[in-house]
Every structure is written in C-alpha cells, then in structure tokens.
Design an enzyme around this catalytic site. Structure first.
Site, PDB file in Angstrom:
ATOM      1  N   LYS A 118      -0.659   5.122   4.206  1.00 38.74           N
ATOM      2  CA  LYS A 118      -1.474   4.169   4.977  1.00 38.74           C
ATOM      3  C   LYS A 118      -0.956   4.051   6.405  1.00 38.74           C
ATOM      4  O   LYS A 118       0.237   3.876   6.620  1.00 38.74           O
ATOM      5  CB  LYS A 118      -1.495   2.802   4.288  1.00 38.74           C
TER       6      LYS A 118
ATOM      7  N   HIS B 233       0.838  -1.201   0.000  1.00 36.85           N
ATOM      8  CA  HIS B 233       0.000   0.000   0.000  1.00 36.85           C
ATOM      9  C   HIS B 233       0.876   1.256   0.000  1.00 36.85           C
ATOM     10  O   HIS B 233       2.041   1.210   0.396  1.00 36.85           O
ATOM     11  CB  HIS B 233      -0.903   0.044   1.240  1.00 36.85           C
TER      12      HIS B 233
END
Ligand code: NAD
Length: 251
Positions: free
Chosen positions: A141, A137
């Site tokens: 995040k 990600h």
C-alpha cells in the site's frame, strides 16, 4: 446485464469474476495494455447496459466524457480525481446517463461507517469514554493513512463534540482530549483492517472491519451498477447504500 469493464487490472479482473457469478455478460474489457479492446467505441457502448471502471485517475475525465457522449451509464471506482468532482457532475447532469462513483465500494465498510457513527453518538454524552482508531494494510500500500481511515475519523469528529482534530502521525506528546488519534500499520498481506476503540477506566468497546479480499469491493461495484440501471444523474455509493437501508427501515 451487459457490462463493459473499463480497466482490466486487479480490480477489473475481480469485477469480471463477480459479473460471472451474477450471470452478467461481459461485452468487452477495455484496457490499452491488457484488454480485448484498446478503447471504448460507440459500437461497444451500443451493446452494453453499463460500464464499470477501475482504471487510472488520469483517464477518468476522458472516460466520463465518453460515457456521456456514448450515452452509456457508468460506475466509477477509479480514485484520485475528486478535486474535479464538480466538472464531472456538470458533464453528467447535462447528459442523460446515470454515473455513480465511490472511493470504497465495500458494502461491509459502509455498514461499518454507520456502526461507527452510532457508537460515536452514544459516547458523545459520556466524557468518561475516549475514542481512537487504527488501520492495518499490506506492505504494497502506497498511501497512509488509508482514505477509509480518514472517512472514519471524520465520522467520529462529526459525532463526538469533544474531538476537534485528527492526529494520524505518531503521537509524541500526551494526547489532548480534543485530538483523535488514528494510527496506521503497514506489513504482510493484510487486505485491510480498520478498528475503532472506545475506552474508559472500566472497560473497552471495539468496533472493527476486516476485509478478506478485494472481491467485496468488486461486488459492491457490480451491485451499484445493478441499482444504477434505468437511473439518470450523478450519484455516490452512499446514495445506493442509504436507499437500501431506508428500504429495510434500518436508518
Ligand atoms: N473504489 C474502490 O472501492 C476501489 C477499490 C480498489 C481500487 N480502486 C481504484 O481503482 C483504480 C484501479 O485499481 P487497480 O488496483 O485495479 O489498478 P491496476 O493498476 O491493477 O489496474 C488499472 C488498469 O487500468 C488500465 N488503464 C489505464 N488507462 C486506461 C484507460 N484510459 N482506459 C481503460 N483502462 C485503462 C491499466 O492498463 C491497468 O490495467 C485505482 O484508481 C484504485 O485506487 C478503487
């Protein structure tokens, strides 16, 4: 449909775009910071068929209470309140509304879960094949592993008997056959990659899901709100996906 968007942040704006594509009317964008209405009122609720919420965990309970009081069905994408799920269910089942929630509204991710479950079932009788996974990600995040990675890891545990525990930290020992390693990578702008790797001495099988953007999450929420129309009760996104799959006789 006539939709009230509750929470006009990143996801609220994606929902607005999908509603426009699907010819739904936005009655109001309720957000105390950046909406065109600071709070949900009876006057607004009376004009709408459904609310779609992507707001903050702290406000999720007050919101569900309001939906039940105002008799407004709602789809809730807000996460971070699931330790209170029983309280939410009690409120909703004592009211006359439909309420659907989910931590991941991507249809593709849910189809991927089904593929992983099937792949895990297939290797269960073959100890020659090991199974592991990773997720990647973007650098903004905050959590690790992703909630989706944990859902996938649990699906594998449910279907591969020799896997008993999930290891999400770095593996600093020779991995035990009963451990399932699911690693996390962070960096760049990746909206979300989840990959399951099945490996034997002879070959490798990979099952992978790559999100392209947040639009898929908003689309799932809007499709779920269309499904929820005229339903009463407390639902999860799985109920919607499973009903669709049953209808097409795919499960
Ligand atoms: N279920 C899914 O598929 C999915 C996908 C992405 C994000 N999320 C979740 O959705 C939520 C929102 O995510 P985001 O990325 O849009 O966040 P964001 O911070 O961009 O937006 C949240 C918005 O909610 C507003 N808000 C705060 N209190 C409110 C209230 N009482 N009523 C209405 N609005 C209120 C804030 O002002 C803000 O504009 C988070 O809980 C996130 O984890 C879920």
């Amino acid at each position: 449909m006539k939709v009230i968007i509750v929470g006009y942040g990143r996801m609220g704006k994606e929902v607005e775009a999908i509603c426009a594509q699907r010819k739904h009317t936005i009655v109001a964008k309720v957000d105390p910071v950046c909406g065109d209405a600071p709070a949900l009122t009876k006057e607004l609720a009376d004009q709408a068929d459904v609310a779609i919420e992507f707001a903050l965990p702290e406000s999720a309970y007050d919101n569900v209470k309001l939906y039940t009081e105002l008799d407004l069905p709602a789809v809730c994408g807000t996460t971070g309140w699931y330790d209170r799920v029983d309280e939410f269910r009690n409120l909703v089942t004592q009211s006359s509304i439909g309420y659907l929630y989910g931590s991941n509204f991507s249809i593709g991710a849910h189809l991927f879960f089904k593929l992983v479950a099937r792949a895990a079932q297939l290797i269960n009788p073959f100890p020659e094949y090991d199974i592991m996974g990773f997720e990647a990600h973007h650098n903004r995040k905050k959590d690790s592993p992703s909630g989706t990675a944990l859902s996938i890891a649990n699906i594998i545990l449910e279907n591969v008997e020799r896997k008993k525990t999930i290891l999400t930290d770095k593996c600093d020992h020779s991995i035990n056959e009963s451990e399932l390693h699911f690693a996390s990578l962070r960096g760049g702008h990746i909206p979300g990659i989840h990959k399951v790797i099945i490996d034997s001495e002879a070959d490798t099988i990979e099952v992978s899901h790559s999100a392209r953007n947040r639009g898929g999450l908003a689309l799932g929420a809007v499709l779920a709100s269309e499904w929820l129309k005229d339903k009463k009760g407390f639902f999860n996104i799985d109920d919607f996906i499973s009903e669709r799959l049953k209808y097409t006789q795919m499960i």
